[in-house]
Write a protein that holds these residues in place. Structure first.
Motif, PDB file in Angstrom:
ATOM      1  N   THR A  22       3.898   7.084   5.708  1.00 47.43           N
ATOM      2  CA  THR A  22       4.421   8.322   4.975  1.00 47.43           C
ATOM      3  C   THR A  22       5.796   8.174   4.362  1.00 47.43           C
ATOM      4  O   THR A  22       6.414   8.436   3.264  1.00 47.43           O
ATOM      5  CB  THR A  22       3.973   9.482   5.463  1.00 47.43           C
ATOM      6  N   GLN A  23       6.568   7.914   5.408  1.00 46.42           N
ATOM      7  CA  GLN A  23       8.219   7.905   5.125  1.00 46.42           C
ATOM      8  C   GLN A  23       8.888   6.779   4.866  1.00 46.42           C
ATOM      9  O   GLN A  23       9.878   6.635   4.256  1.00 46.42           O
ATOM     10  CB  GLN A  23       8.877   8.628   6.246  1.00 46.42           C
ATOM     11  N   ALA A  24       8.213   5.557   5.183  1.00 46.60           N
ATOM     12  CA  ALA A  24       9.066   4.272   4.818  1.00 46.60           C
ATOM     13  C   ALA A  24       8.102   3.142   4.682  1.00 46.60           C
ATOM     14  O   ALA A  24       8.180   2.028   5.535  1.00 46.60           O
ATOM     15  CB  ALA A  24       9.967   3.922   6.276  1.00 46.60           C
ATOM     16  N   PRO A  25       7.292   3.194   3.508  1.00 47.25           N
ATOM     17  CA  PRO A  25       6.061   2.268   3.346  1.00 47.25           C
ATOM     18  C   PRO A  25       6.979   0.911   3.052  1.00 47.25           C
ATOM     19  O   PRO A  25       6.299  -0.206   3.272  1.00 47.25           O
ATOM     20  CB  PRO A  25       5.530   2.837   2.185  1.00 47.25           C
ATOM     21  N   LEU A  26       8.182   0.849   2.426  1.00 42.42           N
ATOM     22  CA  LEU A  26       8.977  -0.574   2.074  1.00 42.42           C
ATOM     23  C   LEU A  26       9.012  -1.204   3.429  1.00 42.42           C
ATOM     24  O   LEU A  26       9.391  -2.453   3.199  1.00 42.42           O
ATOM     25  CB  LEU A  26      10.185  -0.278   1.360  1.00 42.42           C
ATOM     26  N   TRP A  27       8.871  -0.665   4.490  1.00 43.29           N
ATOM     27  CA  TRP A  27       9.368  -1.519   5.920  1.00 43.29           C
ATOM     28  C   TRP A  27       8.089  -2.007   6.311  1.00 43.29           C
ATOM     29  O   TRP A  27       8.178  -2.744   7.284  1.00 43.29           O
ATOM     30  CB  TRP A  27       9.865  -0.425   6.705  1.00 43.29           C
ATOM     31  N   LEU A  28       6.971  -1.852   5.818  1.00 39.69           N
ATOM     32  CA  LEU A  28       5.554  -2.496   6.144  1.00 39.69           C
ATOM     33  C   LEU A  28       5.382  -3.699   5.302  1.00 39.69           C
ATOM     34  O   LEU A  28       5.395  -3.569   4.156  1.00 39.69           O
ATOM     35  CB  LEU A  28       4.844  -1.490   6.044  1.00 39.69           C
ATOM     36  N   ALA A  29       5.156  -4.703   5.949  1.00 41.39           N
ATOM     37  CA  ALA A  29       4.650  -6.238   5.420  1.00 41.39           C
ATOM     38  C   ALA A  29       3.348  -5.920   4.723  1.00 41.39           C
ATOM     39  O   ALA A  29       2.580  -5.124   5.150  1.00 41.39           O
ATOM     40  CB  ALA A  29       4.732  -7.330   6.524  1.00 41.39           C
ATOM     41  N   ARG A  30       3.032  -6.640   3.714  1.00 39.21           N
ATOM     42  CA  ARG A  30       1.659  -6.481   3.018  1.00 39.21           C
ATOM     43  C   ARG A  30       0.595  -7.137   3.690  1.00 39.21           C
ATOM     44  O   ARG A  30      -0.728  -6.548   3.601  1.00 39.21           O
ATOM     45  CB  ARG A  30       1.866  -7.185   1.465  1.00 39.21           C
ATOM     46  N   ASP A  31       0.931  -8.161   4.741  1.00 35.68           N
ATOM     47  CA  ASP A  31       0.175  -8.641   5.655  1.00 35.68           C
ATOM     48  C   ASP A  31       0.699  -9.206   6.644  1.00 35.68           C
ATOM     49  O   ASP A  31       1.952  -8.782   7.118  1.00 35.68           O
ATOM     50  CB  ASP A  31      -0.746  -9.756   4.789  1.00 35.68           C
ATOM     51  N   ASP A  32       0.034  -9.763   7.867  1.00 39.19           N
ATOM     52  CA  ASP A  32       0.760 -10.149   8.840  1.00 39.19           C
ATOM     53  C   ASP A  32       1.371 -11.690   8.833  1.00 39.19           C
ATOM     54  O   ASP A  32       1.702 -12.129   9.983  1.00 39.19           O
ATOM     55  CB  ASP A  32      -0.416 -10.125   9.898  1.00 39.19           C
ATOM     56  N   SER A  33       1.521 -12.141   7.672  1.00 43.14           N
ATOM     57  CA  SER A  33       2.269 -13.376   7.714  1.00 43.14           C
ATOM     58  C   SER A  33       3.414 -13.354   7.724  1.00 43.14           C
ATOM     59  O   SER A  33       4.192 -12.423   7.394  1.00 43.14           O
ATOM     60  CB  SER A  33       1.685 -14.095   6.333  1.00 43.14           C
ATOM     61  N   PRO A  34       4.150 -14.607   8.260  1.00 46.12           N
ATOM     62  CA  PRO A  34       5.735 -14.767   8.379  1.00 46.12           C
ATOM     63  C   PRO A  34       6.356 -14.490   6.988  1.00 46.12           C
ATOM     64  O   PRO A  34       7.510 -13.731   6.721  1.00 46.12           O
ATOM     65  CB  PRO A  34       6.217 -15.945   8.876  1.00 46.12           C
ATOM     66  N   THR A  35       5.716 -15.078   5.689  1.00 50.72           N
ATOM     67  CA  THR A  35       6.204 -14.803   4.505  1.00 50.72           C
ATOM     68  C   THR A  35       6.310 -13.319   4.156  1.00 50.72           C
ATOM     69  O   THR A  35       7.330 -12.805   3.718  1.00 50.72           O
ATOM     70  CB  THR A  35       5.382 -15.471   3.494  1.00 50.72           C
ATOM     71  N   ALA A  36       5.125 -12.634   4.554  1.00 50.51           N
ATOM     72  CA  ALA A  36       5.170 -11.165   4.177  1.00 50.51           C
ATOM     73  C   ALA A  36       6.220 -10.338   4.958  1.00 50.51           C
ATOM     74  O   ALA A  36       6.876  -9.423   4.638  1.00 50.51           O
ATOM     75  CB  ALA A  36       3.898 -10.525   4.206  1.00 50.51           C
TER      76      ALA A  36
END
Length: 373
Positions: A288-302
Motif C-alpha cells: 500500500t505505502q511502498a510498492p516500488l520496494w517490492l520486486a516483480r518476482d523472486d528472481s535476483p534480477t527482479a
C-alpha cells in the motif's frame, strides 16, 4: 466503620517460551513483556524446553497466573493448552510464522497436523502476527466440517528498535552504496540469491550480511570473488543496533516465506527502506505505502531492479512512505491490543480480583487433579 480497602491484586500473565536466544520471536516477546509490565501486568516467563521443568513446577506457575500465553505455536503451545486445562485458566497461542509453509518445508506428517489442529482448537484465543500468518494457519486448520475459528485475532508486530528515532535516515555521504541483510543463513532465507543480485548491481554496491547459519560456508565459497573485491562482507552473528541499519542505504530480503519479518520492521523504524521479493508477508507490509520496494518476482534480477528503483526514488517520497509505515506499526498500538485482549479473556473467564484473592487463600501446593468439569 468504613470497609477496608480491597487488596490490590495485579493482573498476572505467564509467558511460556522456548529457550532464550536471538530472532524475531524473541525480539517481539521482549516488547510484549516490557509493554505489559508498564501497563500493570505482572509478567512471568517459563522456558518449557531449556531445563525441562517438571509438571509440578509448570502447574504451580500456571496456578499463580491468570492467563497463559504460548510464545510460539509448537512446544509452548502444547504446554499452554495442557496447563490451562489443568489449572482452569484461559490460554493464548501466539502464531508468528506461516505455519502451513513451515510444516510443508519440514515434511510434517498428517498425524502431526491433526494433532496441531486439536491443540489449537483447545486454546482460548489464537493471535497471529500478521494476516499472512493468519491465512496460513487457516489453511492448516481446514478440513472436513471446518469452520473458521471465532477466537482468532491479528496483532501485527511493531516497528521498533532502541535508538531508532523517527523519520528518514541520513544517507551515508560516500561513493559506496551499502546494502544490508539480517537473518539466519538458512535455506528458507535464500541468502545465496543475494550474491547473484549483487553481481547484477553496479560495482559501487556492497552487501553486508549479519547473521550465521548452515549456509555460511556456501556463502563464503560462492562469494569468493565478491569477498576479494570488498563488495561482500560476512559479519557473522552480532548485536544489531540502530547504527547497524543506518549505515546502509537499504536492507534486502529474499526469503522463501516469512510471517512478518522483524528485520524489515526494525529497518523501517530506523528510517531505512526494506526491499524484498514479493512474498505475501512483505506485500502485506509494503504494497500500500511502498510498492516500488517490492520486486516483480523472486528472481535476483527482479530484486536488483527493485533495489535500484527504491534508491532512485525521491528522498521526500521515501520519507513519506517510511513515516506512514512507522505509524501503522507503533509499539503502543501493539501493546494496547494485547492488553485489551488479555483483559477481555480475564473478564470472560471470571478471573477478576475477587476470584484471584480467594484462590490466593487456597493452598498453592494442592496437586493437579484433572481439568475442567
Amino acid at each position: 466503620m468504613p470497609e477496608p480497602m480491597p487488596l490490590h491484586i495485579p493482573r498476572q500473565v505467564l509467558l511460556l517460551t522456548e529457550e532464550s536466544g536471538v530472532g524475531g520471536v524473541q525480539t517481539t516477546l521482549h516488547w510484549l513483556e516490557s509493554g505489559l509490565a508498564e501497563r500493570g501486568w505482572q509478567v512471568t516467563r517459563l522456558p518449557v524446553r531449556r531445563g525441562r521443568p517438571s509438571l509440578w513446577t509448570c502447574w504451580q506457575a500456571a496456578r499463580r497466573a491468570q492467563v497463559l500465553v504460548a510464545s510460539n505455536n509448537f512446544r509452548p503451545a502444547y504446554a499452554a493448552v495442557a496447563l490451562a486445562w489443568l489449572s482452569r485458566r484461559p490460554s493464548v497461542v501466539w502464531v508468528h510464522g506461516p505455519l502451513h509453509e513451515v510444516l510443508q518445508q519440514a515434511g510434517a506428517s498428517s498425524l502431526k497436523t491433526t494433532w496441531l489442529r486439536r491443540v489449537y482448537r483447545r486454546a482460548s484465543q489464537l493471535v497471529c502476527a500478521s494476516q499472512t500468518s493468519c491465512d496460513s494457519l487457516l489453511r492448516v486448520m481446514a478440513g472436513v466440517g471446518f469452520e473458521p475459528p471465532q477466537n482468532l485475532s491479528v496483532i501485527r508486530n511493531p516497528a521498533v528498535l532502541p535508538g531508532a528515532g523517527q523519520g528518514d535516515a541520513a544517507m551515508p555521504d560516500t561513493e559506496v552504496t551499502a546494502l544490508g541483510f539480517v537473518g539466519r543463513l538458512s535455506p528458507e532465507k535464500q541468502p545465496l540469491h543475494l550474491l547473484s543480485m549483487l553481481r547484477l548491481l553496479p560495482a559501487a554496491y556492497q552487501l553486508h550480511v549479519v547473521g550465521d547459519g548452515e549456509l555460511m560456508g556456501a556463502m563464503r565459497s560462492a562469494g569468493q570473488d565478491l569477498l576479494a573485491q570488498g563488495r561482500l562482507h560476512l559479519h557473522g552473528q552480532q548485536t544489531v543496533t540502530a547504527q547497524t541499519y543506518r549505515a546502509w542505504r537499504a536492507t534486502v530480503l529474499c526469503s522463501r516465506y516469512e510471517g512478518y519479518p522483524m528485520t524489515a520492521l526494525e529497518s523501517l523504524a530506523c528510517g531505512v527502506p526494506c526491499v524484498s521479493t514479493p512474498i505475501p508477508a512483505m506485500q502485506e507490509m509494503l504494497a500500500t505505502q511502498a510498492p516500488l520496494w517490492l520486486a516483480r518476482d523472486d528472481s535476483p534480477t527482479a530484486l536488483a531492479e527493485a533495489v535500484q528503483r527504491c534508491l532512485a526514488q525521491a528522498p521526500s517520497d521515501r520519507h513519506v512512505a517510511i513515516n506512514r509505515l512507522q505509524g501503522q506499526h507503533r509499539l503502543e498500538n501493539f501493546v494496547q491490543a494485547w492488553d485489551e485482549l488479555l483483559t477481555r479473556l480475564l473478564h470472560k473467564a471470571g478471573q477478576g480480583p475477587k476470584k484471584q484473592a480467594l484462590e490466593l487463600d487456597a493452598s498453592p501446593d494442592e496437586p493437579p487433579s484433572g481439568g475442567r468439569p
